[in-house]
Design a protein around this motif. Sequence first.
Motif, PDB file in Angstrom:
ATOM      1  N   ALA A 198       0.835  -1.194   0.000  1.00 35.86           N
ATOM      2  CA  ALA A 198       0.000   0.000   0.000  1.00 35.86           C
ATOM      3  C   ALA A 198       0.874   1.250   0.000  1.00 35.86           C
ATOM      4  O   ALA A 198       1.882   1.301   0.697  1.00 35.86           O
ATOM      5  N   PRO A 199       0.514   2.255  -0.770  1.00 38.98           N
ATOM      6  CA  PRO A 199       1.210   3.530  -0.690  1.00 38.98           C
ATOM      7  C   PRO A 199       0.711   4.290   0.535  1.00 38.98           C
ATOM      8  O   PRO A 199      -0.383   4.022   1.033  1.00 38.98           O
ATOM      9  N   PRO A 200       1.472   5.239   1.016  1.00 40.06           N
ATOM     10  CA  PRO A 200       1.020   6.022   2.171  1.00 40.06           C
ATOM     11  C   PRO A 200      -0.087   6.989   1.785  1.00 40.06           C
ATOM     12  O   PRO A 200      -0.179   7.415   0.638  1.00 40.06           O
ATOM     13  N   GLY A 201      -0.914   7.302   2.708  1.00 37.06           N
ATOM     14  CA  GLY A 201      -1.943   8.295   2.476  1.00 37.06           C
ATOM     15  C   GLY A 201      -2.910   7.872   1.401  1.00 37.06           C
ATOM     16  O   GLY A 201      -3.299   6.716   1.315  1.00 37.06           O
ATOM     17  N   SER A 202      -3.271   8.816   0.557  1.00 39.59           N
ATOM     18  CA  SER A 202      -4.301   8.558  -0.445  1.00 39.59           C
ATOM     19  C   SER A 202      -3.763   8.613  -1.869  1.00 39.59           C
ATOM     20  O   SER A 202      -4.510   8.886  -2.814  1.00 39.59           O
ATOM     21  N   TYR A 203      -2.446   8.370  -2.034  1.00 37.12           N
ATOM     22  CA  TYR A 203      -1.896   8.343  -3.385  1.00 37.12           C
ATOM     23  C   TYR A 203      -2.601   7.280  -4.208  1.00 37.12           C
ATOM     24  O   TYR A 203      -2.717   6.139  -3.791  1.00 37.12           O
ATOM     25  N   VAL A 204      -3.050   7.661  -5.366  1.00 40.42           N
ATOM     26  CA  VAL A 204      -3.702   6.718  -6.264  1.00 40.42           C
ATOM     27  C   VAL A 204      -2.756   6.409  -7.404  1.00 40.42           C
ATOM     28  O   VAL A 204      -2.384   7.299  -8.177  1.00 40.42           O
ATOM     29  N   MET A 205      -2.358   5.157  -7.472  1.00 45.63           N
ATOM     30  CA  MET A 205      -1.403   4.722  -8.475  1.00 45.63           C
ATOM     31  C   MET A 205      -2.108   4.085  -9.654  1.00 45.63           C
ATOM     32  O   MET A 205      -2.925   3.184  -9.473  1.00 45.63           O
ATOM     33  N   PHE A 206      -1.807   4.534 -10.865  1.00 45.54           N
ATOM     34  CA  PHE A 206      -2.430   3.946 -12.041  1.00 45.54           C
ATOM     35  C   PHE A 206      -1.911   2.529 -12.287  1.00 45.54           C
ATOM     36  O   PHE A 206      -2.670   1.603 -12.496  1.00 45.54           O
ATOM     37  N   CYS A 207      -0.616   2.389 -12.252  1.00 45.23           N
ATOM     38  CA  CYS A 207       0.001   1.092 -12.553  1.00 45.23           C
ATOM     39  C   CYS A 207       0.740   0.597 -11.323  1.00 45.23           C
ATOM     40  O   CYS A 207       1.536   1.332 -10.741  1.00 45.23           O
ATOM     41  N   MET A 208       0.473  -0.631 -10.939  1.00 49.52           N
ATOM     42  CA  MET A 208       1.156  -1.238  -9.800  1.00 49.52           C
ATOM     43  C   MET A 208       1.693  -2.592 -10.221  1.00 49.52           C
ATOM     44  O   MET A 208       1.139  -3.241 -11.115  1.00 49.52           O
ATOM     45  N   ALA A 209       2.766  -3.009  -9.572  1.00 47.51           N
ATOM     46  CA  ALA A 209       3.433  -4.225 -10.024  1.00 47.51           C
ATOM     47  C   ALA A 209       4.181  -4.895  -8.883  1.00 47.51           C
ATOM     48  O   ALA A 209       4.474  -4.272  -7.862  1.00 47.51           O
ATOM     49  N   TRP A 210       4.498  -6.164  -9.116  1.00 46.70           N
ATOM     50  CA  TRP A 210       5.383  -6.921  -8.235  1.00 46.70           C
ATOM     51  C   TRP A 210       6.606  -7.347  -9.035  1.00 46.70           C
ATOM     52  O   TRP A 210       6.489  -7.812 -10.172  1.00 46.70           O
ATOM     53  N   PHE A 211       7.758  -7.176  -8.396  1.00 44.19           N
ATOM     54  CA  PHE A 211       9.022  -7.660  -8.923  1.00 44.19           C
ATOM     55  C   PHE A 211       9.634  -8.568  -7.874  1.00 44.19           C
ATOM     56  O   PHE A 211       9.267  -8.530  -6.708  1.00 44.19           O
ATOM     57  N   ARG A 212      10.613  -9.372  -8.285  1.00 43.04           N
ATOM     58  CA  ARG A 212      11.330 -10.202  -7.320  1.00 43.04           C
ATOM     59  C   ARG A 212      12.776 -10.311  -7.731  1.00 43.04           C
ATOM     60  O   ARG A 212      13.124 -10.158  -8.896  1.00 43.04           O
ATOM     61  N   GLN A 213      13.604 -10.575  -6.735  1.00 34.18           N
ATOM     62  CA  GLN A 213      15.031 -10.741  -6.991  1.00 34.18           C
ATOM     63  C   GLN A 213      15.581 -11.814  -6.078  1.00 34.18           C
ATOM     64  O   GLN A 213      15.484 -11.710  -4.850  1.00 34.18           O
ATOM     65  N   ALA A 214      16.143 -12.834  -6.694  1.00 32.08           N
ATOM     66  CA  ALA A 214      16.795 -13.902  -5.946  1.00 32.08           C
ATOM     67  C   ALA A 214      18.271 -13.563  -5.801  1.00 32.08           C
ATOM     68  O   ALA A 214      18.830 -12.821  -6.621  1.00 32.08           O
ATOM     69  N   PRO A 215      18.933 -14.093  -4.783  1.00 27.16           N
ATOM     70  CA  PRO A 215      20.359 -13.810  -4.593  1.00 27.16           C
ATOM     71  C   PRO A 215      21.172 -14.172  -5.830  1.00 27.16           C
ATOM     72  O   PRO A 215      21.014 -15.257  -6.390  1.00 27.16           O
ATOM     73  N   GLY A 216      21.995 -13.244  -6.272  1.00 25.81           N
ATOM     74  CA  GLY A 216      22.853 -13.489  -7.415  1.00 25.81           C
ATOM     75  C   GLY A 216      22.169 -13.380  -8.766  1.00 25.81           C
ATOM     76  O   GLY A 216      22.789 -13.630  -9.795  1.00 25.81           O
ATOM     77  N   LYS A 217      20.894 -13.010  -8.766  1.00 20.65           N
ATOM     78  CA  LYS A 217      20.153 -12.896 -10.017  1.00 20.65           C
ATOM     79  C   LYS A 217      19.622 -11.482 -10.187  1.00 20.65           C
ATOM     80  O   LYS A 217      19.516 -10.725  -9.243  1.00 20.65           O
ATOM     81  N   GLU A 218      19.297 -11.149 -11.415  1.00 21.81           N
ATOM     82  CA  GLU A 218      18.720  -9.845 -11.697  1.00 21.81           C
ATOM     83  C   GLU A 218      17.267  -9.799 -11.250  1.00 21.81           C
ATOM     84  O   GLU A 218      16.578 -10.819 -11.191  1.00 21.81           O
ATOM     85  N   ARG A 219      16.828  -8.584 -10.984  1.00 18.73           N
ATOM     86  CA  ARG A 219      15.420  -8.401 -10.631  1.00 18.73           C
ATOM     87  C   ARG A 219      14.550  -8.731 -11.837  1.00 18.73           C
ATOM     88  O   ARG A 219      14.877  -8.368 -12.964  1.00 18.73           O
ATOM     89  N   GLU A 220      13.449  -9.407 -11.594  1.00 16.95           N
ATOM     90  CA  GLU A 220      12.548  -9.761 -12.681  1.00 16.95           C
ATOM     91  C   GLU A 220      11.117  -9.357 -12.338  1.00 16.95           C
ATOM     92  O   GLU A 220      10.716  -9.363 -11.174  1.00 16.95           O
ATOM     93  N   GLY A 221      10.382  -9.005 -13.373  1.00 13.87           N
ATOM     94  CA  GLY A 221       8.991  -8.653 -13.179  1.00 13.87           C
ATOM     95  C   GLY A 221       8.154  -9.892 -12.952  1.00 13.87           C
ATOM     96  O   GLY A 221       8.392 -10.932 -13.572  1.00 13.87           O
TER      97      GLY A 221
END
Length: 122
Positions: A23-46
Amino acid sequence: QVRLQESGGGPVQSGGSLRLSCAPPGSYVMFCMAWFRQAPGKEREGVATINSFSITTSADSVKGRFTISRDNAKNTLYLQMNSLQPEDSGMYYCAADIGRVACYMGRTFGSWGQGTQVTVFS
């Protein structure tokens, strides 16, 4: 840019489930939201994206197992993760942006969280 707050990570046995929240703080309304992940030794991936119309995209590696959703009334993003495997382990980051342009994993995100750790053990 605002600091997003993730929650819901932790250790889980292979085949188990977790639900991440962001959740963003306050009442910021985000148009696009996403999850990314990063494993040790690997690049971040969507992992997945969702816009304010609930149109989603997801990585092939998680299709059929992970579901991204959002509650616009609560201004909260979710990631339901089922059938977790050890290769899903990593730091999971929430990202968001107010820009009303195409919502996909390769776009620029102005706001990020600090991440929540997911560890899947056999």
